[in-house]
Design an enzyme around this catalytic site. Structure first.
Site, PDB file in Angstrom:
ATOM      1  N   HIS A 192       9.555 -24.142   8.648  1.00  0.00           N
ATOM      2  CA  HIS A 192       8.519 -24.825   9.439  1.00  0.00           C
ATOM      3  C   HIS A 192       7.110 -24.676   8.863  1.00  0.00           C
ATOM      4  O   HIS A 192       6.295 -25.584   9.005  1.00  0.00           O
ATOM      5  CB  HIS A 192       8.510 -24.288  10.878  1.00  0.00           C
ATOM      6  CG  HIS A 192       9.733 -24.655  11.649  1.00  0.00           C
ATOM      7  ND1 HIS A 192       9.864 -24.421  12.997  1.00  0.00           N
ATOM      8  CD2 HIS A 192      10.887 -25.268  11.266  1.00  0.00           C
ATOM      9  CE1 HIS A 192      11.047 -24.855  13.424  1.00  0.00           C
ATOM     10  NE2 HIS A 192      11.681 -25.365  12.381  1.00  0.00           N
ATOM     11  N   CYS A 238       3.167  -3.133   4.016  1.00  0.00           N
ATOM     12  CA  CYS A 238       2.287  -2.025   4.398  1.00  0.00           C
ATOM     13  C   CYS A 238       2.969  -1.324   5.571  1.00  0.00           C
ATOM     14  O   CYS A 238       4.171  -1.505   5.791  1.00  0.00           O
ATOM     15  CB  CYS A 238       0.861  -2.493   4.697  1.00  0.00           C
ATOM     16  SG  CYS A 238       0.623  -3.469   6.199  1.00  0.00           S
ATOM     17  N   HIS A 283       6.681 -31.167  10.149  1.00  0.00           N
ATOM     18  CA  HIS A 283       6.012 -29.918   9.769  1.00  0.00           C
ATOM     19  C   HIS A 283       4.958 -30.125   8.670  1.00  0.00           C
ATOM     20  O   HIS A 283       4.050 -29.315   8.525  1.00  0.00           O
ATOM     21  CB  HIS A 283       7.043 -28.893   9.313  1.00  0.00           C
ATOM     22  CG  HIS A 283       8.053 -28.587  10.366  1.00  0.00           C
ATOM     23  ND1 HIS A 283       7.716 -28.004  11.569  1.00  0.00           N
ATOM     24  CD2 HIS A 283       9.385 -28.831  10.422  1.00  0.00           C
ATOM     25  CE1 HIS A 283       8.809 -27.884  12.317  1.00  0.00           C
ATOM     26  NE2 HIS A 283       9.826 -28.388  11.645  1.00  0.00           N
ATOM     27  N   THR A 291       2.610  -1.653   8.869  1.00  0.00           N
ATOM     28  CA  THR A 291       2.999  -2.583   9.927  1.00  0.00           C
ATOM     29  C   THR A 291       3.295  -3.988   9.411  1.00  0.00           C
ATOM     30  O   THR A 291       3.872  -4.798  10.146  1.00  0.00           O
ATOM     31  CB  THR A 291       1.853  -2.724  10.944  1.00  0.00           C
ATOM     32  OG1 THR A 291       0.693  -3.190  10.219  1.00  0.00           O
ATOM     33  CG2 THR A 291       1.539  -1.395  11.617  1.00  0.00           C
ATOM     34  N   ASP A 332       0.861  -1.179   0.000  1.00  0.00           N
ATOM     35  CA  ASP A 332       0.000   0.000   0.000  1.00  0.00           C
ATOM     36  C   ASP A 332       0.904   1.238   0.000  1.00  0.00           C
ATOM     37  O   ASP A 332       2.134   1.129  -0.138  1.00  0.00           O
ATOM     38  CB  ASP A 332      -1.001  -0.034   1.176  1.00  0.00           C
ATOM     39  CG  ASP A 332      -0.371   0.212   2.534  1.00  0.00           C
ATOM     40  OD1 ASP A 332       0.875   0.361   2.621  1.00  0.00           O
ATOM     41  OD2 ASP A 332      -1.124   0.273   3.534  1.00  0.00           O
TER      42      ASP A 332
HETATM   43  C1  RB5 Z   1      -2.023   2.653   6.450  1.00  0.00           C
HETATM   44  O1  RB5 Z   1      -2.017   3.881   7.111  1.00  0.00           O
HETATM   45  C2  RB5 Z   1      -1.808   1.524   7.442  1.00  0.00           C
HETATM   46  O2  RB5 Z   1      -2.948   1.323   8.199  1.00  0.00           O
HETATM   47  C3  RB5 Z   1      -1.413   0.255   6.723  1.00  0.00           C
HETATM   48  O3  RB5 Z   1      -0.266   0.493   5.972  1.00  0.00           O
HETATM   49  C4  RB5 Z   1      -1.098  -0.947   7.584  1.00  0.00           C
HETATM   50  O4  RB5 Z   1      -0.190  -0.617   8.596  1.00  0.00           O
HETATM   51  C5  RB5 Z   1      -2.232  -1.736   8.057  1.00  0.00           C
HETATM   52  O5  RB5 Z   1      -2.081  -2.780   8.698  1.00  0.00           O
END
Ligand code: RB5
Length: 157
Positions: free
Chosen positions: A107, A74, A142, A76, A17
């Protein structure tokens, strides 16, 4: 005649993203430099987009056979990995270091790796990606567990 060693490299599908665009571009450049065919499914701009669209696209490319592995980014790594894991046959790991990357291949036979660009720097992500791509599935005990994740699972050579 040994041929071109890069021809044996698996195709890697990439998706991110807006929060992951920069790290995706870094990973893509390194993969291409190392001879991996790359399928970049976007996004490629800074306009705000929805991570499930890209997690799903990469997941479908992997289960559909257009790519052997997927790489997702993304902010996180969490949302985009959740979306990828909704697609049957995908085992996506949100990874923060090379140990996690190695163990999820060994695994879980993970076929998609996800990074959080706001949490993991490019050098750490690159080390992790290299570990992911160079570690084979261990099999043995596994296999039974992976079949519980993906009932149609078959070992990929
Ligand atoms: C976008 O702001 C953020 O929410 C996305 O990149 C991600 O971290 C979602 O899990």
């Amino acid at each position: 005649m040994t041929g071109d060693p890069t021809q044996t490299r698996p195709t890697i599908a990439l998706g991110a993203d807006h929060a992951g665009v920069e790290l995706k571009a870094t990973l893509r450049a390194v993969l291409e430099g190392e001879g991996y065919p790359v399928l970049d499914l976007g996004t490629n701009g800074t306009e705000s987009v929805d991570y499930p669209d890209f997690g799903t696209a990469v997941a479908q490319a992997v289960v559909g056979g257009r790519a052997r592995f997927g790489v997702l980014v993304c902010g996180t790594g969490i949302g985009i990995s959740i979306s990828a894991n909704r697609i049957p046959g995908v085992r996506c790991a949100n990874v923060h270091d090379s140990t996690g990357a190695r163990l999820t291949r060994a695994h879980n036979d993970a076929n998609v790796i996800a990074f959080g660009a706001r949490l993991t720097g490019p050098e750490v992500a690159l080390d992790a990606l290299r570990a992911f791509l160079s570690t084979p599935f261990e099999g043995g005990r596994h296999e039974r567990r992976v079949r519980k994740l993906s009932p149609d699972w078959e070992r990929t050579p």
